[in-house]
Structure formats: structure tokens, C-alpha cells
Design a protein around this motif. Sequence first.
Motif, PDB file in Angstrom:
ATOM      1  N   MET A 113       0.976  -1.300   0.183  1.00 19.69           N
ATOM      2  CA  MET A 113      -0.071   0.095   0.075  1.00 19.69           C
ATOM      3  C   MET A 113       0.795   1.271   0.018  1.00 19.69           C
ATOM      4  O   MET A 113       1.903   1.075   0.516  1.00 19.69           O
ATOM      5  CB  MET A 113      -0.769  -0.004   1.337  1.00 19.69           C
ATOM      6  N   HIS A 114       0.480   2.308  -0.635  1.00 18.57           N
ATOM      7  CA  HIS A 114       1.088   3.581  -0.754  1.00 18.57           C
ATOM      8  C   HIS A 114       0.426   4.714  -0.129  1.00 18.57           C
ATOM      9  O   HIS A 114      -0.917   4.657  -0.214  1.00 18.57           O
ATOM     10  CB  HIS A 114       1.481   3.937  -2.134  1.00 18.57           C
ATOM     11  N   ALA A 115       1.016   5.713   0.488  1.00 16.66           N
ATOM     12  CA  ALA A 115       0.455   6.803   1.046  1.00 16.66           C
ATOM     13  C   ALA A 115      -0.147   7.711   0.009  1.00 16.66           C
ATOM     14  O   ALA A 115       0.613   8.072  -0.960  1.00 16.66           O
ATOM     15  CB  ALA A 115       1.264   7.449   1.999  1.00 16.66           C
ATOM     16  N   GLU A 116      -1.574   8.127   0.386  1.00 15.83           N
ATOM     17  CA  GLU A 116      -2.098   9.154  -0.608  1.00 15.83           C
ATOM     18  C   GLU A 116      -1.872  10.439  -0.030  1.00 15.83           C
ATOM     19  O   GLU A 116      -2.191  10.663   1.232  1.00 15.83           O
ATOM     20  CB  GLU A 116      -3.585   8.806  -0.508  1.00 15.83           C
ATOM     21  N   VAL A 117      -1.264  11.245  -0.310  1.00 15.76           N
ATOM     22  CA  VAL A 117      -0.853  12.573   0.056  1.00 15.76           C
ATOM     23  C   VAL A 117      -1.545  13.793  -0.715  1.00 15.76           C
ATOM     24  O   VAL A 117      -1.431  13.777  -2.039  1.00 15.76           O
ATOM     25  CB  VAL A 117       0.673  12.569   0.121  1.00 15.76           C
ATOM     26  N   LEU A 118      -2.044  14.707   0.044  1.00 19.42           N
ATOM     27  CA  LEU A 118      -2.463  15.911  -0.359  1.00 19.42           C
ATOM     28  C   LEU A 118      -1.462  16.995  -0.282  1.00 19.42           C
ATOM     29  O   LEU A 118      -0.902  17.184   1.086  1.00 19.42           O
ATOM     30  CB  LEU A 118      -3.597  16.713   0.258  1.00 19.42           C
ATOM     31  N   VAL A 119      -0.750  17.585  -1.272  1.00 20.36           N
ATOM     32  CA  VAL A 119       0.437  18.540  -1.045  1.00 20.36           C
ATOM     33  C   VAL A 119      -0.368  19.746  -0.533  1.00 20.36           C
ATOM     34  O   VAL A 119      -1.168  20.287  -1.113  1.00 20.36           O
ATOM     35  CB  VAL A 119       1.387  18.601  -2.145  1.00 20.36           C
ATOM     36  N   SER A 120       0.552  20.685   0.394  1.00 25.32           N
ATOM     37  CA  SER A 120       0.171  21.804   0.944  1.00 25.32           C
ATOM     38  C   SER A 120       0.391  22.907   0.075  1.00 25.32           C
ATOM     39  O   SER A 120       0.927  24.004   0.399  1.00 25.32           O
ATOM     40  CB  SER A 120       0.646  21.991   2.270  1.00 25.32           C
ATOM     41  N   LEU A 121      -0.101  23.008  -1.389  1.00 20.76           N
ATOM     42  CA  LEU A 121       0.194  24.063  -2.138  1.00 20.76           C
ATOM     43  C   LEU A 121      -1.419  24.327  -2.368  1.00 20.76           C
ATOM     44  O   LEU A 121      -1.986  23.583  -3.042  1.00 20.76           O
ATOM     45  CB  LEU A 121       0.823  23.927  -3.441  1.00 20.76           C
ATOM     46  N   ALA A 122      -1.794  25.611  -2.066  1.00 27.37           N
ATOM     47  CA  ALA A 122      -3.379  25.907  -2.071  1.00 27.37           C
ATOM     48  C   ALA A 122      -3.578  26.190  -3.736  1.00 27.37           C
ATOM     49  O   ALA A 122      -3.780  27.401  -3.819  1.00 27.37           O
ATOM     50  CB  ALA A 122      -3.564  26.770  -1.087  1.00 27.37           C
ATOM     51  N   LEU A 123      -3.356  25.478  -4.738  1.00 25.14           N
ATOM     52  CA  LEU A 123      -3.589  25.713  -5.982  1.00 25.14           C
ATOM     53  C   LEU A 123      -4.736  24.701  -6.450  1.00 25.14           C
ATOM     54  O   LEU A 123      -4.610  23.247  -6.180  1.00 25.14           O
ATOM     55  CB  LEU A 123      -2.543  25.389  -6.816  1.00 25.14           C
ATOM     56  N   ARG A 124      -5.664  25.267  -7.410  1.00 26.14           N
ATOM     57  CA  ARG A 124      -6.673  24.369  -7.891  1.00 26.14           C
ATOM     58  C   ARG A 124      -6.023  23.208  -8.660  1.00 26.14           C
ATOM     59  O   ARG A 124      -6.530  22.088  -8.633  1.00 26.14           O
ATOM     60  CB  ARG A 124      -7.918  24.917  -8.487  1.00 26.14           C
ATOM     61  N   GLN A 125      -4.943  23.647  -9.314  1.00 21.25           N
ATOM     62  CA  GLN A 125      -4.307  22.594 -10.472  1.00 21.25           C
ATOM     63  C   GLN A 125      -3.768  21.459  -9.629  1.00 21.25           C
ATOM     64  O   GLN A 125      -3.593  20.325 -10.419  1.00 21.25           O
ATOM     65  CB  GLN A 125      -3.288  23.204 -11.183  1.00 21.25           C
ATOM     66  N   VAL A 126      -3.437  21.394  -8.479  1.00 22.36           N
ATOM     67  CA  VAL A 126      -2.788  20.122  -7.724  1.00 22.36           C
ATOM     68  C   VAL A 126      -3.743  19.813  -6.641  1.00 22.36           C
ATOM     69  O   VAL A 126      -2.999  19.144  -5.768  1.00 22.36           O
ATOM     70  CB  VAL A 126      -1.301  20.560  -7.136  1.00 22.36           C
ATOM     71  N   ASP A 127      -4.718  20.140  -6.612  1.00 23.57           N
ATOM     72  CA  ASP A 127      -5.797  19.620  -5.574  1.00 23.57           C
ATOM     73  C   ASP A 127      -6.237  18.033  -5.900  1.00 23.57           C
ATOM     74  O   ASP A 127      -7.424  17.622  -6.198  1.00 23.57           O
ATOM     75  CB  ASP A 127      -6.960  20.497  -5.523  1.00 23.57           C
ATOM     76  N   LYS A 128      -5.382  17.105  -6.009  1.00 27.46           N
ATOM     77  CA  LYS A 128      -5.918  15.812  -6.057  1.00 27.46           C
ATOM     78  C   LYS A 128      -4.589  15.031  -5.165  1.00 27.46           C
ATOM     79  O   LYS A 128      -3.527  15.324  -4.825  1.00 27.46           O
ATOM     80  CB  LYS A 128      -5.535  15.405  -7.350  1.00 27.46           C
ATOM     81  N   VAL A 129      -4.911  13.711  -4.869  1.00 29.00           N
ATOM     82  CA  VAL A 129      -3.947  12.890  -4.172  1.00 29.00           C
ATOM     83  C   VAL A 129      -2.647  12.380  -4.936  1.00 29.00           C
ATOM     84  O   VAL A 129      -2.828  12.056  -6.186  1.00 29.00           O
ATOM     85  CB  VAL A 129      -4.479  11.800  -3.517  1.00 29.00           C
TER      86      VAL A 129
END
Length: 733
Positions: free
Chosen positions: A1-17
Motif C-alpha cells: 500500500m502507498h500513502a495518498e498525500v495532499l500537498v500543501s500548495l493551495a492551488l486548484r491545479q494540484v488539488d488531488k492525491v
Amino acid sequence: MHAEVLVSLALRQVDKVFHYNVPSSLAGKVQVGSRVLVPFGRRKVEGYVVGFSPAPNPADLKDVAALLDEGPLFTPHQLALARWMAAYYLCPTVKALRAMIWPLLQVKGPKKVRGLWPAACCEAPDFRRAPKSAAVWQVIQARPGLSRKELAEAAGVSPRVVDAMVARGLLRSEERIESRDPCQDLPEKRIKPPVLHGEQIRAVSKIIEALDQKGGRQVFLLHGVTGSGKTEVYLHAIAAALARGKQAMMLVPEIALTPQMIDIFRGRFGRQVAVLHSRLSDGERYDEYQRLRTGEAGVVLGARSAIFAPLEQPGLIILDEEHEPSYKQEESPRYHARTVALRLAGYAGAVVVLGSATPSLESYCQAVGGGAYHLLELTRRVGELPLPSVRLVDLRRELQEGNKGIFSRDLQEAIARRLSRREQVILFLNRRGYSTLVVCRECGLVLKCPHCDISLTYHVSGRLRCHYCNYSVLAPSLCPGCGSRHVAYLGMGTQKVEQEIRRLFPTARVLRLDSDTVGRRGAHREIVDSFREGEADILIGTQMVAKGLDIPGVTLVGVINADISLYMPDFRASERTFQLLTQVAGRSGRGEQGGEVLIQTYSPDHYAVTCAQNHDYQGFYRREMALRRTLGYPPYTHLARLLVTGRMEKEVQEAADFLAQAVHAAGVPVELLGPAPAPLTRIKDRYRWHLVLKASAQGVLREAATAALDGFSGTGRYRRVQVSVDIAPQSMM
Ligand SMILES: Nc1ncnc2c1ncn2[C@@H]1O[C@H](COP(=O)(O)OP(=O)(O)OP(=O)(O)O)[C@@H](O)[C@H]1O
Ligand SMILES: [Zn+2]
Ligand SMILES: [Zn+2]
């Protein structure tokens, strides 16, 4: 299993795991809710673990670089809530998540101090020849865990006595977490609840019934006239929730979160209450979060953002004054605490109680005519006290008859009568400062803020101030435009009311309550306590005097000008005015002597004013709903607002036009108002244009707004322009 991470850049473009490998050194330590450091592009960024799943192409995965905290920072409910907020308010998920956990991010770690405990000796040591040590021993038995200094002080000895006892092995020293209790300075008097009256009993038992039911969320609207004892209903409901092992949230508007309110809660629930408000230091807020996380505190009392408090088992969520606009956050994430509360209650299967003397139309229409909420009513004041009689004073007539002053003759007489009887008076004007408009009588120049398109307010300090950006400048003696000496100070604020009162009633004792007088911590408490104790005759203030004050000595409330909020360019102007007038009128006549209210207005025929005069909520509701239906405004429709800001007006206007076209191109059934300059055309050097979208369903609205935002970020043409989206806006300014 791999970790699903939300990166803390408040941009709509990278708003995915994004998937990351968990290296063996961190295996078992990285959990859902962990804050981690991950490689992203060429740098390392902060991220939040939101789940585990097999990555589609595991060969390319990078490792989680570091784990940043010991335990998880958010609960599963909070994560679900953040995801819903992102979808509903069209904001990046991390932004919603950070709004919930920021108190945990401000402080590196709990502050640790060394505490002392009595060593586990087999028998009590013999202190007959050492009275100082004996004193220390006695204190530490009663209060283990004190620091060296605290212990020495409590025992009245030098810290060296304590050191000697540690050296002899009589005391052992251990680290403990220092708790910064924000209420330390407040007395914790336990207060016995009063016996409930009939309508309160009915309301409380309905809520308890719902608490005992298994299954989904239930929502109550508690509509209780001013002084009907709503707070007591909340307190009983919370006690019932605690007795059932559930936790409770109590939200009040920031302005109502006064020391008096905190006293009431601490008096009833003691250390079980965690208090969250904006005047806490980061450390204090962190500590209150910890007490909630560990379950030491089962009740949270706070303003808007307390809805994000980390409760494991929220069973009861109460919003007092649910109609208050301050429940809406006016910056991203632009959430409404009531909307979030209803959603959270859905996840947790909790009971929601929305309370008000003047419910929002949105809530009331859900509670009548087959809506989803249950209506609970408190129709009478506690102790069978009557509601105050309300008189209107027509300011047009007053002017015709030659009175140009702030106070009508009626109001002056009414004040004089109260002073002679030693009764108390509250005067309300929803504007602070001395005069709100400074204008040249020769060339007509209005003195405005150089950064905002807002006229400056003159303060008794001799300075002009911008109430939007706080710019201030010494008031000029000559007009900066033409050099004339005839500069006029028009429009009045609370400072001018105070000055006039002191002139007309030189012996009256006067206090003023507005954001200029409560700057210092503790000042609000001093002013209100002093007025309550009868140390002043007249209290002058802004909104701050309209909410929650329960002072039996007040027999007269005077509204200096009811029209200020009535003609704002906002479709809720009438509703706001009715609410404000009803609330402030409700401060009068809460004691044996009864009470009276005088409302000065240029619009004595407006239904918002007459319905407030007659304590007629239903009448107001019917009139206003009919109007909203005709004009197609909420609660009959849903709104979203796109606000476009930038330093160059032309760019802002072009960007707004572009967004309008993108909305049209989306081809969904929304009505578009604008683009047009916002009523506040410039703030802090940024020009402001807006578009308002109207639709019969929330989903369509989001679809149109998303299409517009996507189109906008796709062009890359207006890089210096910012667009923000506001779903279900409260302010149209
Ligand atoms: N059952 C009761 N018996 C005696 N006193 C009560 C009872 N219930 C409430 N009170 C007291 O009545 C006063 C008014 O109650 P409270 O302030 O809760 O009213 P409210 O409905 O919140 O009014 P508002 O909307 O104006 O703030 C308070 O002093 C409260 O302590
Ligand atoms: Zn001039
Ligand atoms: Zn300004």
C-alpha cells in the motif's frame, strides 16, 4: 500500500492525491491524518496523508521524506468535511483542511515544564525539626505536579528548600505539559441552573428526545423572543448530551463571545468547557485543542471557526444567533459555519439547534410548511415580563420643526426621565468614530482614503481613519483641494453621540462600547460589568450593545438612526435592519420596571421598521419572502459571486468580461448579473468588479463557476488579476 498525500500548495491545479512510498523507517508511524514532508517537483513540500491505496505505477514512486508530528492532526470526520468543503465552496482541499488544524500548526510542541511529585516513600518522613520542609510536603501532597517555583511560593519557602528535598529523594521531578488556561484569571463560580419554565421544558425535552434517538441528523430551529431564556435551553441540552457521553459544540457570533458568556459556561460546566476565540494566543488555542482532542473537555464554546474543533463524538451542535452574518467567513475558504455545522451533523449523526429571536429567512422557511427542521418556540419572556413598547420618531418631522440635532425632543425627554428615576439607558448607532464624512463646503471635495474608495472617518483623536484598511492621517485644517478653511464634518458616529450626551446631560455618567474602546484585553468586560453594576447611566455603542446584553436596569433603548443599514445596496438590507432593530430593542425592559424603545428614522413606514416596532417576526417574514420570490433571490434561488480584483482597473474589467463569457459558454441554466463594479469599488489599492450568478439549484451554480474559473486559469492572460468565488455570499459589497 502507498500513502495518498495532499500537498500543501493551495492551488486548484494540484488539488488531488499523489502517491508516495512509506520507507521502512517510517512504517507504522505514517497514518491517515499525518503531516509529512514529500518531494514535489524539485523541492520538498508539506503534505497530509489522507489514505492508503496501491499506486497505479509503483516503480516511479518517491519516498515520504519525513514525518512532521507524532500523531495524526485531523479526524476522519474532519477529512470528510474538508473534502465536502472543497467541492461545495470550490476551494482547494488543503485550504479547508488547514482551516481546521491551523491551531495545531502554530505551536512547535506543547511547552513542557518540570513538575514535582512526592517520592513513593514507604512511610511519611519525619519533619518535626524541619517546619519548612513540612510545609512543602503538605502542599505537594495536596497539589502534586507543581513546578519548583510554584511549590516554593505555595509553601512560603525559598526554592532552595525544595531543591534540598529533591536532593534527598523526597521529591521526584518529572516533565509535564504546561497548560496555558485562558480562563485562569476568571473566577470559576459554579452556578445552579434555574427551574425551567413551560416553553423551555418543552423545547429541552424535544432536543433530549432527539439525542436519545439513534440514526441520522436532526435539526431544530429555536425561535425565541428576546429575553425568553434561549441560553438556558442550550445549557440544559448540553448537560443532557454530556450525561449521554456525547460532546457538544456551542457557537456564538464573535461579538457575543463576551467574558459574561464565558462565565456562564464555566459556571455551569467548569473545566469541561474549552473556549476558542480570536483573542487567545497561539499557545492558549493549542492547549484548548489538546484538551478537546484528549477528551478532557467535552464542550467547546467558540465563534465561527470552533465548528472545526477536533471532537471525536460531536453529538450536539448549537448555533446561537444563527442569523448573524459573522458566521460567514469573508476570505477563502468562504464557508458559512451553519452550512458546515449541518454537514458535520450529517456525518456524525448529531443534533443541531439553531437559535435566534430573528431567524434568517433561509432557516425559518425550512422550519415551517413541511420543511426539514423542527420548529421550537419560546413566545414569551422569562418571568412573564412584557416585551418593551416601541415608539417611532419621524426625523423628517423633527427637521421640519426646526430640530437639527442628533436627538429628537422625544428621545431627549425620555433620557431625562430615566436619569431622574435612576434607571439606565442604551443608545445604539451602528457607526464608530466622530463624523463619518469630511467634506469641503467650497469645492465639494470629500476626503477619501488614498487606498480605498471610502470616505474617511474623523475621530476625536484628531485623526482621519479608513475603516477598511486602517490608514490614518492628521485631519487637515484647510481643504487639500482648494485651500478653503470651510471643511465640514458631517455624518455622526458613536463618539459624536457621546459628546452630545455629555453636553446635554452634563451630570450623567456615560460609557461607550465600540471597537475603539475595547481594544485592550479585558476592556469589554470592564465596561459591561461597570454598566451592569449601575456605575453608569448611559451606555452608547455600536452592534456590540445590540447582542446578548441582559441588564435589568435598562428601561430605555434609543436607536439614533435606523436607516443606516436600510439602504445598503444589498438584497438583505431589510432583513438585516429588522434583525438589528429587534435585537437592540430586546435589551430594554428585562427587569421589573418594564421598558421602552425609541427608534429614530426617516423611514417610519418601511415594513422592516414597523414590523420591528410591533415585534412581528411572522409579518416581516411574509412581506420579505414575497419580495424575494418576486425578485428571484434566496431562499428561492441560489447565488454565487465572482469577485475580480487587481491594481489596474482596465485589466480587472477585461477579466470580468472574460469570466462572463466563460459562464455563458458553459451552457448551463444560470442567470448572470453583471459584470459590474462592486459597490465598494476599490479597497487597499485594488479595483473590484463582480459577477453574480443565480440559479435554481446549487449544483448548476458550481458547474458554471467551475467552468469560468477553469477557463480563466487556462488563458493565462490576466496574471495580475485575482478571482475569488463566493458560494452563497452573505455580503454583496
Ligand atoms: N427558567 C428561568 N427562570 C428564571 N430565570 C431564567 C430562566 N431562564 C432564563 N432565565 C434568565 O432570564 C434572562 C434572559 O435569558 P437569556 O439571556 O437566555 O434570553 P435570550 O432568549 O437568550 O435573549 P436574547 O435573544 O435577548 O439574548 C437571563 O438572565 C437568564 O438567566
Ligand atoms: Zn475645497
Ligand atoms: Zn483604506
